[in-house]
Design a protein around this motif. Structure first.
Motif, PDB file in Angstrom:
ATOM      1  N   LEU A   7       0.827  -1.202   0.000  1.00  0.00           N
ATOM      2  CA  LEU A   7       0.000   0.000   0.000  1.00  0.00           C
ATOM      3  C   LEU A   7       0.863   1.256   0.000  1.00  0.00           C
ATOM      4  O   LEU A   7       1.962   1.272   0.557  1.00  0.00           O
ATOM      5  N   ASP A   8       0.339   2.307  -0.599  1.00  0.00           N
ATOM      6  CA  ASP A   8       0.934   3.650  -0.544  1.00  0.00           C
ATOM      7  C   ASP A   8       2.400   3.688  -0.994  1.00  0.00           C
ATOM      8  O   ASP A   8       3.286   4.064  -0.241  1.00  0.00           O
ATOM      9  N   LEU A   9       2.622   3.313  -2.235  1.00  0.00           N
ATOM     10  CA  LEU A   9       3.958   3.358  -2.824  1.00  0.00           C
ATOM     11  C   LEU A   9       4.084   4.575  -3.728  1.00  0.00           C
ATOM     12  O   LEU A   9       3.116   5.257  -4.020  1.00  0.00           O
ATOM     13  N   LYS A  10       5.286   4.824  -4.196  1.00  0.00           N
ATOM     14  CA  LYS A  10       5.565   5.829  -5.207  1.00  0.00           C
ATOM     15  C   LYS A  10       6.207   5.124  -6.386  1.00  0.00           C
ATOM     16  O   LYS A  10       7.040   4.229  -6.218  1.00  0.00           O
ATOM     17  N   VAL A  24      20.357   4.501 -14.441  1.00  0.00           N
ATOM     18  CA  VAL A  24      19.278   4.969 -13.564  1.00  0.00           C
ATOM     19  C   VAL A  24      18.945   3.896 -12.529  1.00  0.00           C
ATOM     20  O   VAL A  24      18.786   4.193 -11.341  1.00  0.00           O
ATOM     21  N   VAL A  25      18.849   2.646 -12.957  1.00  0.00           N
ATOM     22  CA  VAL A  25      18.571   1.544 -12.020  1.00  0.00           C
ATOM     23  C   VAL A  25      19.678   1.458 -10.981  1.00  0.00           C
ATOM     24  O   VAL A  25      19.417   1.320  -9.778  1.00  0.00           O
ATOM     25  N   ASP A  26      20.929   1.570 -11.416  1.00  0.00           N
ATOM     26  CA  ASP A  26      22.061   1.511 -10.481  1.00  0.00           C
ATOM     27  C   ASP A  26      22.006   2.649  -9.469  1.00  0.00           C
ATOM     28  O   ASP A  26      22.236   2.436  -8.274  1.00  0.00           O
ATOM     29  N   PHE A  27      21.699   3.871  -9.929  1.00  0.00           N
ATOM     30  CA  PHE A  27      21.597   5.009  -9.012  1.00  0.00           C
ATOM     31  C   PHE A  27      20.450   4.796  -8.023  1.00  0.00           C
ATOM     32  O   PHE A  27      20.580   5.112  -6.837  1.00  0.00           O
ATOM     33  N   SER A  28      19.325   4.267  -8.495  1.00  0.00           N
ATOM     34  CA  SER A  28      18.188   4.058  -7.594  1.00  0.00           C
ATOM     35  C   SER A  28      18.516   2.999  -6.545  1.00  0.00           C
ATOM     36  O   SER A  28      18.140   3.144  -5.382  1.00  0.00           O
ATOM     37  N   LYS A  29      19.232   1.949  -6.928  1.00  0.00           N
ATOM     38  CA  LYS A  29      19.643   0.929  -5.961  1.00  0.00           C
ATOM     39  C   LYS A  29      20.591   1.517  -4.924  1.00  0.00           C
ATOM     40  O   LYS A  29      20.525   1.174  -3.745  1.00  0.00           O
ATOM     41  N   GLU A  30      21.475   2.392  -5.376  1.00  0.00           N
ATOM     42  CA  GLU A  30      22.409   3.069  -4.472  1.00  0.00           C
ATOM     43  C   GLU A  30      21.653   3.817  -3.371  1.00  0.00           C
ATOM     44  O   GLU A  30      22.121   3.921  -2.239  1.00  0.00           O
ATOM     45  N   ALA A  31      20.465   4.328  -3.684  1.00  0.00           N
ATOM     46  CA  ALA A  31      19.666   5.102  -2.729  1.00  0.00           C
ATOM     47  C   ALA A  31      18.684   4.237  -1.945  1.00  0.00           C
ATOM     48  O   ALA A  31      17.905   4.761  -1.158  1.00  0.00           O
ATOM     49  N   GLY A  32      18.679   2.915  -2.165  1.00  0.00           N
ATOM     50  CA  GLY A  32      17.841   2.032  -1.371  1.00  0.00           C
ATOM     51  C   GLY A  32      16.712   1.341  -2.104  1.00  0.00           C
ATOM     52  O   GLY A  32      16.002   0.529  -1.508  1.00  0.00           O
ATOM     53  N   ALA A  33      16.505   1.632  -3.376  1.00  0.00           N
ATOM     54  CA  ALA A  33      15.465   0.938  -4.139  1.00  0.00           C
ATOM     55  C   ALA A  33      15.899  -0.502  -4.402  1.00  0.00           C
ATOM     56  O   ALA A  33      17.090  -0.809  -4.403  1.00  0.00           O
ATOM     57  N   VAL A  34      14.942  -1.376  -4.647  1.00  0.00           N
ATOM     58  CA  VAL A  34      15.236  -2.782  -4.894  1.00  0.00           C
ATOM     59  C   VAL A  34      15.683  -3.008  -6.332  1.00  0.00           C
ATOM     60  O   VAL A  34      16.520  -3.850  -6.610  1.00  0.00           O
ATOM     61  N   ILE A  63      12.790   4.314 -20.563  1.00  0.00           N
ATOM     62  CA  ILE A  63      11.859   4.749 -19.529  1.00  0.00           C
ATOM     63  C   ILE A  63      12.037   3.777 -18.378  1.00  0.00           C
ATOM     64  O   ILE A  63      11.818   2.574 -18.535  1.00  0.00           O
ATOM     65  N   VAL A  64      12.464   4.292 -17.235  1.00  0.00           N
ATOM     66  CA  VAL A  64      12.741   3.442 -16.079  1.00  0.00           C
ATOM     67  C   VAL A  64      11.643   3.640 -15.038  1.00  0.00           C
ATOM     68  O   VAL A  64      11.380   4.771 -14.617  1.00  0.00           O
ATOM     69  N   LEU A  65      10.999   2.545 -14.647  1.00  0.00           N
ATOM     70  CA  LEU A  65       9.957   2.560 -13.623  1.00  0.00           C
ATOM     71  C   LEU A  65      10.532   1.955 -12.353  1.00  0.00           C
ATOM     72  O   LEU A  65      11.041   0.827 -12.375  1.00  0.00           O
ATOM     73  N   THR A  66      10.453   2.704 -11.258  1.00  0.00           N
ATOM     74  CA  THR A  66      11.006   2.258  -9.991  1.00  0.00           C
ATOM     75  C   THR A  66       9.952   2.412  -8.905  1.00  0.00           C
ATOM     76  O   THR A  66       9.505   3.534  -8.642  1.00  0.00           O
ATOM     77  N   LEU A  67       9.528   1.311  -8.287  1.00  0.00           N
ATOM     78  CA  LEU A  67       8.577   1.367  -7.174  1.00  0.00           C
ATOM     79  C   LEU A  67       9.340   1.440  -5.863  1.00  0.00           C
ATOM     80  O   LEU A  67      10.251   0.642  -5.627  1.00  0.00           O
ATOM     81  N   VAL A  68       8.972   2.405  -5.035  1.00  0.00           N
ATOM     82  CA  VAL A  68       9.625   2.571  -3.737  1.00  0.00           C
ATOM     83  C   VAL A  68       8.591   2.912  -2.676  1.00  0.00           C
ATOM     84  O   VAL A  68       7.542   3.488  -2.981  1.00  0.00           O
ATOM     85  N   PRO A  69       8.894   2.600  -1.415  1.00  0.00           N
ATOM     86  CA  PRO A  69       8.041   3.077  -0.335  1.00  0.00           C
ATOM     87  C   PRO A  69       8.106   4.604  -0.279  1.00  0.00           C
ATOM     88  O   PRO A  69       9.100   5.211  -0.679  1.00  0.00           O
ATOM     89  N   ASP A  70       7.063   5.210   0.232  1.00  0.00           N
ATOM     90  CA  ASP A  70       6.956   6.662   0.317  1.00  0.00           C
ATOM     91  C   ASP A  70       8.199   7.316   0.923  1.00  0.00           C
ATOM     92  O   ASP A  70       8.684   8.324   0.431  1.00  0.00           O
ATOM     93  N   GLU A  71       8.752   6.703   1.967  1.00  0.00           N
ATOM     94  CA  GLU A  71       9.877   7.329   2.674  1.00  0.00           C
ATOM     95  C   GLU A  71      11.180   7.332   1.868  1.00  0.00           C
ATOM     96  O   GLU A  71      12.106   8.065   2.199  1.00  0.00           O
ATOM     97  N   LEU A  72      11.276   6.543   0.799  1.00  0.00           N
ATOM     98  CA  LEU A  72      12.490   6.522  -0.033  1.00  0.00           C
ATOM     99  C   LEU A  72      12.385   7.427  -1.261  1.00  0.00           C
ATOM    100  O   LEU A  72      13.386   7.664  -1.941  1.00  0.00           O
ATOM    101  N   GLU A  73      11.211   7.914  -1.565  1.00  0.00           N
ATOM    102  CA  GLU A  73      10.967   8.645  -2.812  1.00  0.00           C
ATOM    103  C   GLU A  73      11.974   9.769  -3.058  1.00  0.00           C
ATOM    104  O   GLU A  73      12.619   9.824  -4.115  1.00  0.00           O
TER     105      GLU A  73
END
Length: 122
Positions: A7-10, A24-34, A63-73
């Motif tokens: 629930l309540d993702l970004k 982009v995927v590598d940078f997002s993982k660096e910040a905590g995305a899966v 086009i890169v789609l990354t799902l993250v919890p609200d607090e990681l956005e």
């Protein structure tokens, strides 16, 4: 067993030149995305048209789609922005969209609040 629903993702959407989606995927993982999903498309903006021997060229886009919890956005968006130098014209665009419910991710338990489909239907 009822499926888990996060629930309540970004969803962070990043559009960059073709071939740079993995960065982009590598940078997002660096910040905590899966991870992320890379889709391929064609650009049609003012920076995206050109001609080569009289033929119109439409550059490829990732086009890169990354799902993250609200607090990681914000952390993920900031890391992506710095990494791809988003302040430079033509380097891409990054925005987020609210996602009320999502299911099917193998790492769904890491996405903050989850409920079962049975709980949501009752």
């Amino acid at each position: 067993m009822s499926k888990l629903v996060a629930l309540d993702l970004k969803m962070i959407v990043t559009i960059v030149d073709g071939g740079t989606g993995q960065d982009v995927v590598d940078f997002s993982k660096e910040a905590g995305a899966v991870g992320g999903t890379i889709l391929h498309g064609r650009g049609s903006g003012v920076h995206d048209t050109g001609k080569f021997f009289g033929l119109e060229i439409q550059p490829e886009k990732d086009i890169v789609l990354t799902l993250v919890p609200d607090e990681l956005e914000l952390d993920v968006m900031e890391t992506i922005g710095k990494g791809i130098k988003i302040g430079k014209p033509g380097n891409g665009v990054c925005f987020s969209v609210d996602i009320a419910k999502a299911m099917g991710m193998t790492s769904i338990k890491t996405f903050g609040e989850t409920k079962t489909m049975d709980e949501l239907n009752s």
